[in-house]
Design a protein around this motif. Sequence first.
Motif, PDB file in Angstrom:
ATOM      1  N   LEU A  76       0.950  -1.104   0.130  1.00 31.68           N
ATOM      2  CA  LEU A  76      -0.122   0.055  -0.183  1.00 31.68           C
ATOM      3  C   LEU A  76       0.930   1.033  -0.088  1.00 31.68           C
ATOM      4  O   LEU A  76       0.467   2.295  -0.502  1.00 31.68           O
ATOM      5  N   GLN A  77       2.071   1.419   0.694  1.00 30.96           N
ATOM      6  CA  GLN A  77       2.745   2.509   0.848  1.00 30.96           C
ATOM      7  C   GLN A  77       3.330   2.703  -0.503  1.00 30.96           C
ATOM      8  O   GLN A  77       3.401   3.673  -1.091  1.00 30.96           O
ATOM      9  N   LYS A  78       3.840   1.429  -1.261  1.00 34.11           N
ATOM     10  CA  LYS A  78       4.490   1.664  -2.415  1.00 34.11           C
ATOM     11  C   LYS A  78       3.414   2.283  -3.469  1.00 34.11           C
ATOM     12  O   LYS A  78       3.916   3.187  -4.434  1.00 34.11           O
ATOM     13  N   ARG A  79       2.288   1.804  -3.403  1.00 32.69           N
ATOM     14  CA  ARG A  79       1.032   2.388  -4.358  1.00 32.69           C
ATOM     15  C   ARG A  79       0.854   3.783  -4.081  1.00 32.69           C
ATOM     16  O   ARG A  79       0.668   4.574  -4.929  1.00 32.69           O
ATOM     17  N   ARG A  80       0.956   3.993  -2.980  1.00 34.96           N
ATOM     18  CA  ARG A  80       0.651   5.350  -2.277  1.00 34.96           C
ATOM     19  C   ARG A  80       1.738   6.528  -3.084  1.00 34.96           C
ATOM     20  O   ARG A  80       1.306   7.613  -3.518  1.00 34.96           O
ATOM     21  N   GLY A  81       2.891   6.063  -2.855  1.00 30.06           N
ATOM     22  CA  GLY A  81       3.984   6.534  -3.452  1.00 30.06           C
ATOM     23  C   GLY A  81       3.900   6.878  -4.924  1.00 30.06           C
ATOM     24  O   GLY A  81       4.326   8.038  -5.590  1.00 30.06           O
ATOM     25  N   ARG A  82       3.444   5.913  -5.775  1.00 28.77           N
ATOM     26  CA  ARG A  82       3.298   5.992  -7.172  1.00 28.77           C
ATOM     27  C   ARG A  82       2.311   6.884  -7.444  1.00 28.77           C
ATOM     28  O   ARG A  82       2.397   7.689  -8.520  1.00 28.77           O
ATOM     29  N   VAL A  83       1.079   6.647  -6.820  1.00 31.05           N
ATOM     30  CA  VAL A  83      -0.153   7.483  -7.080  1.00 31.05           C
ATOM     31  C   VAL A  83       0.233   9.150  -6.815  1.00 31.05           C
ATOM     32  O   VAL A  83      -0.083   9.964  -7.511  1.00 31.05           O
ATOM     33  N   LYS A  84       0.843   9.307  -5.597  1.00 29.20           N
ATOM     34  CA  LYS A  84       1.463  10.855  -5.258  1.00 29.20           C
ATOM     35  C   LYS A  84       2.282  11.436  -6.261  1.00 29.20           C
ATOM     36  O   LYS A  84       2.011  12.297  -6.789  1.00 29.20           O
ATOM     37  N   GLY A  85       3.327  10.747  -6.908  1.00 31.60           N
ATOM     38  CA  GLY A  85       4.139  11.090  -8.046  1.00 31.60           C
ATOM     39  C   GLY A  85       3.253  11.359  -9.057  1.00 31.60           C
ATOM     40  O   GLY A  85       3.693  12.317  -9.782  1.00 31.60           O
ATOM     41  N   VAL A  86       2.048  10.733  -9.558  1.00 35.33           N
ATOM     42  CA  VAL A  86       1.224  11.105 -10.616  1.00 35.33           C
ATOM     43  C   VAL A  86       0.748  12.427 -10.714  1.00 35.33           C
ATOM     44  O   VAL A  86       0.841  13.336 -11.563  1.00 35.33           O
ATOM     45  N   PHE A  87       0.176  12.679  -9.298  1.00 36.62           N
ATOM     46  CA  PHE A  87      -0.485  13.808  -9.266  1.00 36.62           C
ATOM     47  C   PHE A  87       0.298  15.128  -8.973  1.00 36.62           C
ATOM     48  O   PHE A  87      -0.062  16.293  -9.164  1.00 36.62           O
TER      49      PHE A  87
END
Length: 51
Positions: free
Chosen positions: A37-48
């Motif tokens: 979940l933390q990895k995914r959150r980092g990827r989503v944050k990077g997109v936005f």
Amino acid sequence: MIIYNKLVRDRIPEIIQESGEECLVEVLTEHDYLKELQKRRGRVKGVFSSF
């Protein structure tokens, strides 16, 4: 076989199998799930943050 490495929920694996396709599912420990979940959150944050 295509490998997606996605977190899935609900009945997604069942739906895939009912359609005649195969899928391999791994049930994560709570610790591993939180790491993913933390990895995914980092990827989503990077997109936005690129907007």
